[in-house]
Design a protein around this motif. Structure first.
Motif, PDB file in Angstrom:
ATOM      1  N   ARG A 134     -17.556  39.102 -24.129  1.00  0.00           N
ATOM      2  CA  ARG A 134     -16.520  40.040 -23.692  1.00  0.00           C
ATOM      3  C   ARG A 134     -15.197  39.819 -24.428  1.00  0.00           C
ATOM      4  O   ARG A 134     -14.409  40.737 -24.602  1.00  0.00           O
ATOM      5  CB  ARG A 134     -16.305  39.906 -22.192  1.00  0.00           C
ATOM      6  CG  ARG A 134     -15.309  40.902 -21.672  1.00  0.00           C
ATOM      7  CD  ARG A 134     -15.170  40.808 -20.172  1.00  0.00           C
ATOM      8  NE  ARG A 134     -14.855  42.120 -19.662  1.00  0.00           N
ATOM      9  CZ  ARG A 134     -15.078  42.521 -18.460  1.00  0.00           C
ATOM     10  NH1 ARG A 134     -15.655  41.721 -17.602  1.00  0.00           N
ATOM     11  NH2 ARG A 134     -14.741  43.721 -18.079  1.00  0.00           N
ATOM     12  N   GLY A 138     -10.534  43.861 -21.285  1.00  0.00           N
ATOM     13  CA  GLY A 138     -10.174  43.899 -19.861  1.00  0.00           C
ATOM     14  C   GLY A 138     -10.603  45.159 -19.196  1.00  0.00           C
ATOM     15  O   GLY A 138     -11.740  45.626 -19.374  1.00  0.00           O
ATOM     16  N   PHE A 139      -9.681  45.797 -18.475  1.00  0.00           N
ATOM     17  CA  PHE A 139      -9.980  46.999 -17.700  1.00  0.00           C
ATOM     18  C   PHE A 139     -10.653  48.058 -18.557  1.00  0.00           C
ATOM     19  O   PHE A 139     -10.128  48.460 -19.589  1.00  0.00           O
ATOM     20  CB  PHE A 139      -8.679  47.571 -17.088  1.00  0.00           C
ATOM     21  CG  PHE A 139      -8.025  46.637 -16.134  1.00  0.00           C
ATOM     22  CD1 PHE A 139      -8.569  46.400 -14.881  1.00  0.00           C
ATOM     23  CD2 PHE A 139      -6.836  46.000 -16.478  1.00  0.00           C
ATOM     24  CE1 PHE A 139      -7.963  45.533 -13.996  1.00  0.00           C
ATOM     25  CE2 PHE A 139      -6.214  45.142 -15.596  1.00  0.00           C
ATOM     26  CZ  PHE A 139      -6.778  44.911 -14.347  1.00  0.00           C
ATOM     27  N   GLY A 140     -11.832  48.497 -18.123  1.00  0.00           N
ATOM     28  CA  GLY A 140     -12.538  49.570 -18.822  1.00  0.00           C
ATOM     29  C   GLY A 140     -13.262  49.146 -20.080  1.00  0.00           C
ATOM     30  O   GLY A 140     -13.832  49.986 -20.777  1.00  0.00           O
ATOM     31  N   SER A 141     -13.283  47.864 -20.392  1.00  0.00           N
ATOM     32  CA  SER A 141     -13.873  47.424 -21.665  1.00  0.00           C
ATOM     33  C   SER A 141     -15.394  47.449 -21.664  1.00  0.00           C
ATOM     34  O   SER A 141     -16.006  47.384 -22.714  1.00  0.00           O
ATOM     35  CB  SER A 141     -13.391  46.008 -22.004  1.00  0.00           C
ATOM     36  OG  SER A 141     -13.894  45.077 -21.068  1.00  0.00           O
ATOM     37  N   SER A 144     -17.373  53.316 -18.830  1.00  0.00           N
ATOM     38  CA  SER A 144     -16.785  54.065 -17.722  1.00  0.00           C
ATOM     39  C   SER A 144     -17.373  53.583 -16.442  1.00  0.00           C
ATOM     40  O   SER A 144     -16.886  53.315 -15.484  1.00  0.00           O
ATOM     41  CB  SER A 144     -17.037  55.551 -17.863  1.00  0.00           C
ATOM     42  OG  SER A 144     -18.417  55.800 -18.019  1.00  0.00           O
TER      43      SER A 144
END
Length: 144
Positions: A134, A138-141, A144
């Protein structure tokens, strides 16, 4: 089963109880009558104090029925009760409904208490962290 010492600060308030076998959360009740207006936040006392064993935490979660039926939730969810805390458990409720106030009577269920074991970390400062799939996404990586 973990033993949790509990003290009633109001003899008429029910102790936390599990509604069904296998439930993770024990219901917490209010020790006061109150009405919470649309958009209002309120600190609600439960009339109990607990003593958790070291290595445990009590997490206070909202009740899903109150959320779907009335828009009632908690501002800081879950609320964290550390093992060393001995004060009265209180719940910060919020009314997300845009138009309706919600009234509660002493003894009504307002939240759930979940007891869990916790692991303490030994934080070690380093110059660089090891890589991962990863990375810094972060957010949304992950889509959807």
């Amino acid at each position: 089963m973990t033993k949790v010492l509990i003290k009633r600060l109001d003899a008429t308030v029910p102790l936390p109880t599990y509604a069904k076998a296998g439930d993770a959360g024990a219901d917490l009740a209010t020790r006061i009558d109150f009405t919470i207006k649309p958009g209002e936040r309120m600190l609600v006392p439960t009339g109990i104090s607990i003593a958790l064993p070291n290595g445990f935490v009590a997490l206070v979660h909202p009740r899903s029925g109150l959320a779907i039926k009335h828009g009632i939730s908690m501002v800081n969810t879950p609320g964290t009760v550390d093992a060393g805390f001995r004060g009265e458990l209180q719940v910060i409720l919020i009314n997300h409904d845009l138009t309706e106030s919600v009234s509660f009577k002493k003894g009504d269920r307002i939240a759930q208490l979940v007891i869990q074991k916790v692991e303490r970390a030994d934080f070690i400062e380093v110059e660089q962290l090891p890589g991962s799939e990863r990375s810094s996404g972060g957010f949304g990586s992950t889509g959807s």
